[in-house]
Design an enzyme around this catalytic site. Structure first.
Site, PDB file in Angstrom:
ATOM      1  N   CYS A 176      -7.689   2.784 -12.427  1.00 29.81           N
ATOM      2  CA  CYS A 176      -8.053   3.882 -11.520  1.00 29.81           C
ATOM      3  C   CYS A 176      -9.490   3.729 -11.047  1.00 29.81           C
ATOM      4  CB  CYS A 176      -7.949   5.224 -12.231  1.00 29.81           C
ATOM      5  SG  CYS A 176      -6.300   5.749 -12.609  1.00 29.81           S
ATOM      6  N   ARG A 227       2.006   4.217 -15.972  1.00 25.85           N
ATOM      7  CA  ARG A 227       2.345   3.693 -17.304  1.00 25.85           C
ATOM      8  C   ARG A 227       3.461   4.478 -17.977  1.00 25.85           C
ATOM      9  NH1 ARG A 227      -3.301   3.573 -17.623  1.00 25.85           N
ATOM     10  NH2 ARG A 227      -3.263   5.469 -18.874  1.00 25.85           N
ATOM     11  N   ARG A 242      -4.296   6.991  -3.528  1.00 23.43           N
ATOM     12  CA  ARG A 242      -3.858   5.745  -2.886  1.00 23.43           C
ATOM     13  C   ARG A 242      -3.459   4.739  -3.961  1.00 23.43           C
ATOM     14  NH1 ARG A 242      -8.167   7.640   0.301  1.00 23.43           N
ATOM     15  NH2 ARG A 242      -7.843   7.515   2.546  1.00 23.43           N
ATOM     16  N   GLU A 260     -12.270   6.577  -4.345  1.00 17.60           N
ATOM     17  CA  GLU A 260     -12.514   6.114  -2.980  1.00 17.60           C
ATOM     18  C   GLU A 260     -13.945   6.450  -2.580  1.00 17.60           C
ATOM     19  OE1 GLU A 260     -10.618   4.707  -0.366  1.00 17.60           O
ATOM     20  OE2 GLU A 260      -9.114   4.269  -1.883  1.00 17.60           O
ATOM     21  N   ARG A 281      -1.782   6.177   8.219  1.00 19.78           N
ATOM     22  CA  ARG A 281      -1.267   4.977   8.880  1.00 19.78           C
ATOM     23  C   ARG A 281       0.100   5.231   9.505  1.00 19.78           C
ATOM     24  NH1 ARG A 281      -3.541  -0.141   8.033  1.00 19.78           N
ATOM     25  NH2 ARG A 281      -2.222  -0.542   9.842  1.00 19.78           N
ATOM     26  N   TYR A 312       3.814   6.109   2.756  1.00 20.35           N
ATOM     27  CA  TYR A 312       2.858   7.211   2.883  1.00 20.35           C
ATOM     28  C   TYR A 312       3.619   8.519   2.805  1.00 20.35           C
ATOM     29  CZ  TYR A 312      -0.430   3.616   4.127  1.00 20.35           C
ATOM     30  OH  TYR A 312      -1.229   2.500   4.080  1.00 20.35           O
ATOM     31  N   ARG A 365       0.832  -1.207   0.000  1.00 23.54           N
ATOM     32  CA  ARG A 365       0.000   0.000   0.000  1.00 23.54           C
ATOM     33  C   ARG A 365       0.859   1.247   0.000  1.00 23.54           C
ATOM     34  NH1 ARG A 365      -3.460  -2.271   4.882  1.00 23.54           N
ATOM     35  NH2 ARG A 365      -1.446  -1.906   5.795  1.00 23.54           N
TER      36      ARG A 365
END
Length: 121
Positions: free
Chosen positions: A74, A62, A89, A77, A115, A107, A6
């Site tokens: 894509c 890409r 994200r 959220e 997080r 992050y 992530r």
């Protein structure tokens, strides 16, 4: 074995240049932190908060040399009240021998607040 890695970052304005720049920085940081080669990446899902519409962040992935053929998609959220805004994200599916514990999630910018328990550097 495949692992999910992530990452997230934020932008300060909904402009194509900033979306592409910050997405590329994030993906390259994730690759560097986890010793990822493009040929080890099974797929990448990039999501944005709904306040981002200036460009497809997948284009940034890409456009990275040697990443042209990595499957990238894509999406947006969920729009949850009070959630972080202007956030990109990334969920990268990678073929690796690393254990879940040895994977380093990345992050950047204001996304570090998401997080703090996973930030290693």
């Amino acid at each position: 074995m495949i692992r999910g890695i992530r990452g997230a970052t934020t932008i300060t304005e909904d402009s194509a240049s900033q979306i592409l720049l910050e997405t590329e920085k994030l993906v390259l940081a994730m690759a560097k932190e986890n010793d990822i080669r493009p040929e080890d990446v099974a797929s990448v899902i990039v999501s944005t908060t709904t306040d981002i519409a200036g460009a497809f962040p997948a284009k940034a992935v890409r456009s990275i040399p040697e990443w042209t053929y990595v499957p990238v998609m894509c999406t947006h959220e969920m729009d949850v009240p009070g959630a972080i805004t202007m956030c990109i994200r990334v969920l990268m599916h990678v073929n690796t021998d690393k254990s879940q514990r040895d994977v380093h999630h990345v992050y950047l910018n204001e996304a570090k607040k998401l997080r703090p328990d996973l930030i290693t550097s």
